[in-house]
Scaffold this active site. Structure first.
Site, mmCIF file in Angstrom:
data_model
loop_
_atom_site.group_PDB
_atom_site.id
_atom_site.type_symbol
_atom_site.label_atom_id
_atom_site.label_comp_id
_atom_site.label_asym_id
_atom_site.label_seq_id
_atom_site.Cartn_x
_atom_site.Cartn_y
_atom_site.Cartn_z
ATOM 1 N N LYS A 1 33.564 -12.709 16.031
ATOM 2 C CA LYS A 1 34.088 -11.349 15.900
ATOM 3 C C LYS A 1 35.302 -11.341 14.978
ATOM 4 O O LYS A 1 36.175 -12.205 15.074
ATOM 5 C CB LYS A 1 34.454 -10.810 17.283
ATOM 6 C CG LYS A 1 34.746 -9.323 17.338
ATOM 7 C CD LYS A 1 34.890 -8.870 18.795
ATOM 8 C CE LYS A 1 35.181 -7.395 18.906
ATOM 9 N NZ LYS A 1 35.295 -6.960 20.320
ATOM 10 N N CYS B 1 31.727 -4.211 18.027
ATOM 11 C CA CYS B 1 32.687 -3.453 18.805
ATOM 12 C C CYS B 1 33.868 -2.932 17.995
ATOM 13 O O CYS B 1 33.728 -1.978 17.241
ATOM 14 C CB CYS B 1 33.166 -4.323 19.974
ATOM 15 S SG CYS B 1 34.122 -3.429 21.195
ATOM 16 N N SER C 1 39.923 14.980 54.713
ATOM 17 C CA SER C 1 40.974 15.900 55.164
ATOM 18 C C SER C 1 40.564 17.356 55.137
ATOM 19 O O SER C 1 41.265 18.210 55.683
ATOM 20 C CB SER C 1 42.212 15.721 54.282
ATOM 21 O OG SER C 1 41.947 16.200 52.961
ATOM 22 N N GLU D 1 27.763 -7.282 24.064
ATOM 23 C CA GLU D 1 28.827 -8.233 23.749
ATOM 24 C C GLU D 1 29.109 -9.131 24.960
ATOM 25 O O GLU D 1 29.192 -8.651 26.087
ATOM 26 C CB GLU D 1 30.088 -7.451 23.372
ATOM 27 C CG GLU D 1 31.254 -8.284 22.889
ATOM 28 C CD GLU D 1 32.421 -7.421 22.441
ATOM 29 O OE1 GLU D 1 33.388 -7.992 21.913
ATOM 30 O OE2 GLU D 1 32.373 -6.194 22.622
#
Length: 695
Positions: free
Chosen positions: A114, A175, A358, A45
């Site tokens: 779309k 999508c 750390s 896309e």
């Protein structure tokens, strides 16, 4: 009669607004598809401009450059004799649409806008685009002159239509249309479509996303059969999301080709040859489908004088189903953030990373992800990836360099720094040093006490007062302020060393500072604003403490990092308060007033279940009925929401992090909340109290 069709889909590592690079990757995918005999090529896309352009979609430049790229594709001999399907934004009648542009032999066949736009979570498509609301309707689209000069066409079809080739019919679903209640694909088979292609960008990576991807083709769409082709973007295209590729081709509910989920390859192409007669035979006995098809109104079809098959294809080998491959969550943590870091490093043109190490689980997990990235780089180079080799050489500033050993490459691009104070234990110092040795990082030990005393000395000089830790009789305010001074000095020193460490070694370039605050600590606000959680990027900022512990165990077993065993067994601590008899007295969970396991539960209920204080209490009195009384649950819920709301302002400056959890508190666009709350929650807490009394 042609029956064997050869189709290609791809996963491309596109980059927002990188039109030149995007075009080159599209051309490469087409070349690969053609070389493997494909007659149809599908791309992700919005692949021409890159999906993550955000408000750049408003700019006319984005539209102009997209059409310029399209013109280059149309006029190139590389796109001849193959149907090419690309994604780009298109302005039609002064309305912006997210479109597929399908072309063949210098002619545009169809522009398909779309229909359903993604507008939840990380997505804001309705901000930039308008959905096409005219079902089964096609209009004329007047092409810009730059395209007319190439195609000789003045107008082309624009709208909701399908392609009818000589041998089959192709439909599309883009999508979000996959998830829409009135899903198109459910009726595509009854429209007569045998081959349906899908652009699958909506679901970026999050932990265990493969369950959705594998279910996509293998369960929901089996009843009506068909061929489904899935393309996806891959990599980091400029923001917090990582698109994990995993392109796929399936037929009648069975996967026949699956791409890699995590890969440093910029271009990956899947090609499959499938028998159309298998689809026709599969559907022949589905009477409900056949009855629905007989009643359906005609659908607009664009006729294409082209075939996806050959007339004499009886002997053409057909692809067989394959077993779906997936990664464990620990492998996903090892690979996904590593690929995201590599994209960020090479595209930012920096010389490596610096991490304040750390000796705790979080910073160690971040270090292991960088080490995993080094593994992936060496593996890609070994497998002949010229792009990765070229990028590695640019990063280390050596045109002859070849990364072969992950530890050796780590020494070039990764600097770790243990910043001790009088409150640090020797145990954490030793753990950090041993881990650095095992992964191969360039390690620095320094002490921040002089800087802390200087800052406190300035305060004393101005006010005449000297704050004290609570163990020495100081107030809570003094105690917290002294912890924050240490934490913030570490952030300042991290950036100083990131800028100048390579300079001291005679090496050009600077380093990106990595953060290591996990998603649970961010949710609770258990971090100092502008401390070492403030960095350039954070690969673990979207991952829970529980998942990070599992990942550490994975690294012990798969990378043989034995230094992690002592890190795993140690209680998490900030080491910002004085030691007691040389031992750490401060622990994270005691400071927070809740466990990390509880934090994960709160996070999922708050974000995923959309629960406020009262709803969370109502859910937890059932979830925790075996371990807590209603009054205890009420106390825990109130404490969480009080701390969450007090600290929410910290999310406005949260370091950009790799998105991995759906309960992430990322304030940028995923979790939009106020940052100034009434922290008493008086009405909400009163409702909880009334319910406790009733119970």
């Amino acid at each position: 009669m042609g029956r064997a069709v050869t189709v290609a889909t791809c996963a491309l590592n596109q980059w927002a607004l990188d039109f030149e690079g995007n075009l080159e990757r599209i051309f490469r995918s087409i070349d690969i598809a053609k070389s493997k005999g494909a007659r149809y090529r599908l791309g992700p896309e919005l692949e021409i401009c890159g999906y993550g352009c955000s408000d750049h979609y408003y700019e006319s430049d984005t539209l102009l450059h997209s059409f310029q790229v399209l013109a280059k594709l149309l006029e190139s001999p590389a796109t001849q004799d193959i149907i090419c399907d690309v994604g780009m934004p298109v302005l039609h009648r002064n309305i912006r649409y997210n479109c597929r542009v399908i072309f063949l032999n210098k002619k545009i066949l169809l522009i398909r806008p779309k229909i359903s736009l993604a507008n939840a979570g990380n997505y804001r498509e309705l901000r930039w685009f308008t959905p096409w609301n005219k079902a089964r309707h096609v209009e004329e689209y007047f092409l810009p002159r730059i395209i007319q000069e190439v195609t000789g066409q003045e107008t082309v079809p624009f709208g909701d239509a399908v392609l009818a080739t000589k041998d089959t019919c192709l439909g599309s679903e883009i999508c979000e249309e996959l998830w829409a209640p009135n899903r198109l694909l459910s009726s595509n088979s009854v429209k007569g479509m045998e081959l349906t292609y899908c652009i699958y960008l909506c679901n970026h990576f999050f932990l265990s996303v493969y369950h959705i991807q594998s279910t996509f083709s293998n369960d929901e769409r089996v009843p009506n059969g068909g061929i489904y082709i899935l393309a996806n973007q891959k990599g980091c295209d400029g923001d917090r999301l990582y698109y994990d590729g995993c392109a796929m081709i399936s037929m009648n509910g069975e996967t026949v080709a699956q791409g890699s989920q995590f890969s440093l390859d910029d271009v990956e192409v899947l090609v499959a040859t499938l028998d159309l007669e298998d689809v026709r035979s599969y559907r022949a006995e589905i009477s409900s489908r056949n009855l629905a098809a007989s009643k359906m109104n005609p659908y607009p079809r664009v006729k294409v004088n082209f075939a996806l098959s050959c007339s004499d294809d009886v002997a053409v080998p057909i692809c067989m189903p394959v077993q779906w491959r997936h990664h464990s969550p620990e492998e996903e943590i090892s690979l996904g953030p590593a690929c995201w870091l590599w994209d960020y490093l090479r595209r930012s043109k920096q010389a490596g990373f610096l991490l304040p190490l750390s000796g705790g689980i979080d910073s160690s997990a971040t270090a292991c992800i960088v080490y995993s990235m080094c593994h992936q780089v060496c593996l890609a180079v070994k497998n002949g990836n010229a792009d990765v080799l070229a990028d590695a050489r640019k990063i280390v500033n050596d045109d002859t360099y070849v990364p072969e050993d992950p530890r050796e490459f780590c020494k070039h691009i990764f600097t770790t720094c243990y910043m001790a104070s009088e409150n640090s234990s020797q145990d954490t110092c030793n753990r950090a040093k041993l881990l650095a040795e095992q992964i191969g990082s360039y390690h620095i030990n320094l002490n921040i006490d002089a800087a802390v005393k200087a800052i406190v000395g300035i305060f004393n000089m101005v006010t005449g007062r000297t704050p004290r830790f609570s163990v020495y009789g100081g107030s809570r305010r003094e105690n917290l302020a002294l912890q924050n001074v240490q934490a913030r000095i570490r952030m300042v020193l991290a950036y100083l060393f990131a800028q100048l460490t390579l300079w001291t070694r005679g090496v050009p370039g600077g380093l990106l500072v990595l953060g290591s605050a996990n998603v649970d600590e961010s949710l609770r606000g258990y971090l100092t604003k502008y401390d070492c959680s403030s960095a350039d990027i954070n690969p673990i900022g979207g991952i829970s403490k529980t998942d990070l512990k599992n990942f550490i165990q994975y690294c012990i077993e798969n990378f043989q990092l034995t230094a992690l065993r002592s890190i795993m067994s140690a209680a998490p601590t900030a080491e910002l308060e004085p030691l007691v008899d040389g031992q750490v007295a401060q622990t994270d969970e005691a400071d927070m007033g809740m466990t990390y396991a509880e934090l994960s539960v709160y996070g999922k209920l708050r974000k995923i279940a959309k629960a406020g204080p009262y709803s969370m209490f109502c859910k937890l009195i059932n979830m925790w009925k075996e371990i807590c009384t209603p009054r205890e649950v009420a106390s825990k819920v109130k404490h969480f929401f009080r701390m969450y709301s007090i600290n929410r302002h910290k999310m406005t400056t949260l370091t950009p992090s790799y998105h991995a959890e759906n309960y992430s508190p990322d304030d940028n666009r995923f979790d939009l909340r106020p940052f100034l709350y009434n922290t008493t929650w008086s009405w909400q807490f009163r409702c909880i109290d009334e319910q406790v009394n009733a119970l």
